[in-house]
Write a protein that holds these residues in place. Sequence first.
Motif, PDB file in Angstrom:
ATOM      1  N   THR A   7       0.831  -1.205   0.000  1.00 13.46           N
ATOM      2  CA  THR A   7       0.000   0.000   0.000  1.00 13.46           C
ATOM      3  C   THR A   7       0.864   1.252   0.000  1.00 13.46           C
ATOM      4  OG1 THR A   7      -0.097   0.384   2.401  1.00 13.46           O
ATOM      5  CG2 THR A   7      -1.621  -1.248   1.495  1.00 13.46           C
ATOM      6  N   ARG A   8       0.206   2.377  -0.207  1.00  9.27           N
ATOM      7  CA  ARG A   8       0.842   3.668   0.010  1.00  9.27           C
ATOM      8  C   ARG A   8       1.183   3.800   1.492  1.00  9.27           C
ATOM      9  NH1 ARG A   8      -0.505   7.464  -4.077  1.00  9.27           N
ATOM     10  NH2 ARG A   8      -1.914   6.601  -5.650  1.00  9.27           N
ATOM     11  N   GLN A   9       2.054   4.742   1.815  1.00  4.03           N
ATOM     12  CA  GLN A   9       2.371   5.000   3.219  1.00  4.03           C
ATOM     13  C   GLN A   9       2.345   6.501   3.491  1.00  4.03           C
ATOM     14  OE1 GLN A   9       6.452   4.628   5.368  1.00  4.03           O
ATOM     15  NE2 GLN A   9       5.416   2.681   5.798  1.00  4.03           N
ATOM     16  N   GLY A  19       2.251   0.692   3.859  1.00  2.16           N
ATOM     17  CA  GLY A  19       3.572   0.234   3.445  1.00  2.16           C
ATOM     18  C   GLY A  19       4.054  -0.880   4.354  1.00  2.16           C
ATOM     19  N   LEU A 169      -4.004  12.284  -1.805  1.00  3.63           N
ATOM     20  CA  LEU A 169      -3.828  10.831  -1.860  1.00  3.63           C
ATOM     21  C   LEU A 169      -3.465  10.202  -0.521  1.00  3.63           C
ATOM     22  CD1 LEU A 169      -1.824  10.634  -5.214  1.00  3.63           C
ATOM     23  CD2 LEU A 169      -4.283  10.299  -4.883  1.00  3.63           C
ATOM     24  N   ASP A 170      -3.351  11.010   0.531  1.00  5.32           N
ATOM     25  CA  ASP A 170      -3.071  10.450   1.866  1.00  5.32           C
ATOM     26  C   ASP A 170      -4.378   9.964   2.475  1.00  5.32           C
ATOM     27  OD1 ASP A 170      -0.429  10.980   1.543  1.00  5.32           O
ATOM     28  OD2 ASP A 170      -0.388  12.745   2.842  1.00  5.32           O
ATOM     29  N   ASP A 195      -4.812   0.860  -3.722  1.00  8.89           N
ATOM     30  CA  ASP A 195      -3.609   0.592  -2.938  1.00  8.89           C
ATOM     31  C   ASP A 195      -3.540   1.489  -1.710  1.00  8.89           C
ATOM     32  OD1 ASP A 195      -3.021   3.004  -4.114  1.00  8.89           O
ATOM     33  OD2 ASP A 195      -1.047   2.415  -4.860  1.00  8.89           O
ATOM     34  N   TYR A 196      -4.685   2.003  -1.277  1.00  7.21           N
ATOM     35  CA  TYR A 196      -4.714   2.804  -0.060  1.00  7.21           C
ATOM     36  C   TYR A 196      -4.630   1.911   1.179  1.00  7.21           C
ATOM     37  CZ  TYR A 196      -6.310   6.681  -3.005  1.00  7.21           C
ATOM     38  OH  TYR A 196      -6.403   7.649  -3.971  1.00  7.21           O
TER      39      TYR A 196
END
Length: 361
Positions: A7-9, A19, A169-170, A195-196
Amino acid sequence: MIQRRSTRQFSVGTVAVGGDAPISVQSMTTTKTADINATLQQIASLVAAGVDIVRVAVPHWEDAKALEAIAAKSTVPVIADIHFQWKYAIAALEAGIHGLRINPGNIKYQDKVRVIAREAKARGVPIRIGVNAGSLEKDLLARYGAPTPEALVESAIGEARILEDEDFLDIKISVKHSNPMVMIEAYRQLAEKCDYPLHLGVTEAGPMPMGGVKSAVGIGTLLAEGIGDTIRVSLTDDPVEEVKVGTGILQSLGLRKRGLDLVACPSCGRAEVDVLGLTKQVNEALEHEGLKVPIRVAVMGCVVNGPGEAREADLGIAAGKGQGFLVVKGEVVDKIPESEFVTRLVAEAKKMAATTPVRSD
């Protein structure tokens, strides 16, 4: 080893989320947020239990005004829970809050959601989109006939697009349901579509023990599949119990290596000691010590499984009639009388803790 979903971090205050960051345990205060002292006291009790992130409700303007003091004095990141009133979200951001939880669907105007996104982006504050069965949009309910997994996911993805349009995107997403099976399927579908980072929970799980069981089934199943980045066990109970159950879920899956992991046999006719009573004494004595390092302690009540199980732990007692074996790191180090079981275990645990580094996960 569990293979975590990629995922995103980003960070919620000082806590990294997504992440390869450790999975965080979250809870929510039950105080009136406007009562700053009571809220901070409850946050302190949650911190003592091991919470990583705390959420506070902001249903009134006086709650929003209290956020500056709470965010500044809390020792863990604080998330403001916002519904309906977009101005409260702006006030929370101005107060220095570390994260927002919103359901864009119940903030009436999309342009106001966009304002929130722009302000949050400017301040580096992440937003959780919280979708659940009780607040699903009317058009989705009409189309799907019920808050199905597909409906929950469609709602979440649609709400995320509003924030994405502002290049925000956070984002963390939750799709909670009171039925663990519906919840599990919703998160599985959501995990395939974005991918959140995902926040896991069985909403309105109810009181213990069933609330803990539902949460363990729903949250635990997904975590075992590598899905999930933060969790909250929603109990009709003291929120400290939420943290204890959430921590226990992570420990049982090997996803959190800190504090006490107590293993005990269920007892049977072979037991020569009061296993239940002994286990409670050991648990209370070790919790009183407040040991933060990962130590696995076994309390076994007979000679059949006791010695072997105790050897698998860092420290253990294999109890017999009036006496038992003290086992340390797989080796029997002493035969001790029953009256010394608790004191010797605690002494060995403290000795072990003194030479074991505290882990950050």
